[in-house]
Design a protein around this motif. Sequence first.
Motif, mmCIF file in Angstrom:
data_model
loop_
_atom_site.group_PDB
_atom_site.id
_atom_site.type_symbol
_atom_site.label_atom_id
_atom_site.label_comp_id
_atom_site.label_asym_id
_atom_site.label_seq_id
_atom_site.Cartn_x
_atom_site.Cartn_y
_atom_site.Cartn_z
ATOM 1 N N ARG A 1 0.860 -1.069 -0.097
ATOM 2 C CA ARG A 1 -0.006 0.101 -0.033
ATOM 3 C C ARG A 1 0.959 1.259 -0.063
ATOM 4 N NH1 ARG A 1 -5.202 -0.103 0.531
ATOM 5 N NH2 ARG A 1 -6.258 -1.913 1.213
ATOM 6 N N LYS A 2 0.309 2.226 -0.487
ATOM 7 C CA LYS A 2 0.871 3.628 -0.473
ATOM 8 C C LYS A 2 0.378 4.638 0.068
ATOM 9 C CE LYS A 2 4.101 2.043 -3.510
ATOM 10 N NZ LYS A 2 5.428 1.991 -3.079
ATOM 11 N N SER B 1 5.816 4.847 1.090
ATOM 12 C CA SER B 1 5.218 3.388 1.655
ATOM 13 C C SER B 1 4.465 3.424 3.055
ATOM 14 C CB SER B 1 6.232 2.347 1.891
ATOM 15 O OG SER B 1 7.241 2.815 2.837
ATOM 16 N N VAL B 2 3.566 2.697 3.413
ATOM 17 C CA VAL B 2 3.085 2.604 4.468
ATOM 18 C C VAL B 2 4.099 2.625 5.887
ATOM 19 C CG1 VAL B 2 1.768 1.381 6.420
ATOM 20 C CG2 VAL B 2 0.811 1.404 3.919
ATOM 21 N N PRO B 3 5.065 1.645 5.710
ATOM 22 C CA PRO B 3 6.040 1.892 6.942
ATOM 23 C C PRO B 3 6.733 3.234 7.203
ATOM 24 C CG PRO B 3 6.046 -0.345 5.708
ATOM 25 C CD PRO B 3 5.370 0.500 4.928
ATOM 26 N N LYS B 4 7.103 3.774 6.134
ATOM 27 C CA LYS B 4 7.577 5.051 5.937
ATOM 28 C C LYS B 4 6.832 6.365 6.438
ATOM 29 C CE LYS B 4 10.647 8.435 4.493
ATOM 30 N NZ LYS B 4 12.002 8.707 4.924
ATOM 31 N N LEU C 1 6.534 5.697 10.176
ATOM 32 C CA LEU C 1 7.616 6.082 11.057
ATOM 33 C C LEU C 1 7.505 7.727 11.189
ATOM 34 C CD1 LEU C 1 9.981 5.120 12.446
ATOM 35 C CD2 LEU C 1 11.289 5.423 10.190
ATOM 36 N N LEU C 2 7.244 8.358 10.067
ATOM 37 C CA LEU C 2 7.105 9.805 10.256
ATOM 38 C C LEU C 2 6.263 10.288 11.183
ATOM 39 C CD1 LEU C 2 7.265 10.685 6.247
ATOM 40 C CD2 LEU C 2 9.227 11.212 8.237
ATOM 41 N N VAL C 3 4.936 9.526 11.118
ATOM 42 C CA VAL C 3 4.117 9.981 12.194
ATOM 43 C C VAL C 3 4.582 9.515 13.590
ATOM 44 C CG1 VAL C 3 1.629 9.553 13.209
ATOM 45 C CG2 VAL C 3 2.051 9.787 10.602
ATOM 46 N N TYR C 4 5.175 8.269 13.835
ATOM 47 C CA TYR C 4 5.471 7.906 15.154
ATOM 48 C C TYR C 4 6.556 8.850 15.523
ATOM 49 C CZ TYR C 4 7.372 4.667 18.696
ATOM 50 O OH TYR C 4 7.706 4.486 19.900
ATOM 51 N N LEU C 5 7.658 9.433 14.677
ATOM 52 C CA LEU C 5 8.502 10.201 15.263
ATOM 53 C C LEU C 5 8.247 11.694 15.491
ATOM 54 C CD1 LEU C 5 11.495 8.715 13.148
ATOM 55 C CD2 LEU C 5 11.018 8.483 15.645
ATOM 56 N N ASP C 6 6.663 12.163 15.165
ATOM 57 C CA ASP C 6 6.317 13.306 15.091
ATOM 58 C C ASP C 6 7.041 14.309 13.822
ATOM 59 O OD1 ASP C 6 4.270 14.789 16.284
ATOM 60 O OD2 ASP C 6 5.643 16.028 17.679
ATOM 61 N N LYS C 7 7.229 13.731 13.041
ATOM 62 C CA LYS C 7 7.617 14.368 11.954
ATOM 63 C C LYS C 7 6.544 14.875 10.912
ATOM 64 C CE LYS C 7 12.443 13.085 12.313
ATOM 65 N NZ LYS C 7 13.364 13.118 11.340
ATOM 66 N N ALA C 8 5.397 14.126 11.293
ATOM 67 C CA ALA C 8 4.105 14.403 10.642
ATOM 68 C C ALA C 8 2.934 13.838 11.225
ATOM 69 C CB ALA C 8 4.152 13.324 9.059
#
Length: 171
Positions: free
Chosen positions: A3-4, A19-22, A25-32
Amino acid sequence: MGRKVLVLNQDYSALSICSVPKAFLLVYLDKAELVAESELLKLRTISAEFPMPTVIRLHRYVNLPYKGVMLTRQNIFKRDDHRCQYCGTSDELTLDHVLPKSRGGKTSWDNLATACKRCNSRKGDYTPEEANLKLRQKPYKPTFLVFLRDFSGSIEESWLPFLARKEKAFQ
């Protein structure tokens, strides 16, 4: 997990696809931040469950002076739906210069078309009219958003408000 996720800039303009993992990760690291999530699918670990992102927005604005689609063999094939622009087959595809290079034709979006080996050989060093061939569609350069919307494979319904909104601004 093929998925994208649509990535939006801070101003909610479409920036790219990842990608979903990327995206996670951006959400989890509070960058998005998560803007839209899948209603049916979740991301699961042994002890936790997280929403699967479909649209995220970056917290910092990314300045991209030029957002264009790169002229590559694969992007021409995508634009032309992996079909010969003369006969419609999807076998043995090559690139064809509509106006041959030997006659001043450039290697550009507006002069390249997908052609099968048979049609490309038949056309040779002629224009389509001279070779008695008809193009199914005139070659064109897709805008970045049209490319994202139409040629990135399957798109999520949650992407449409962001792609349609920006596309109207270009017209």
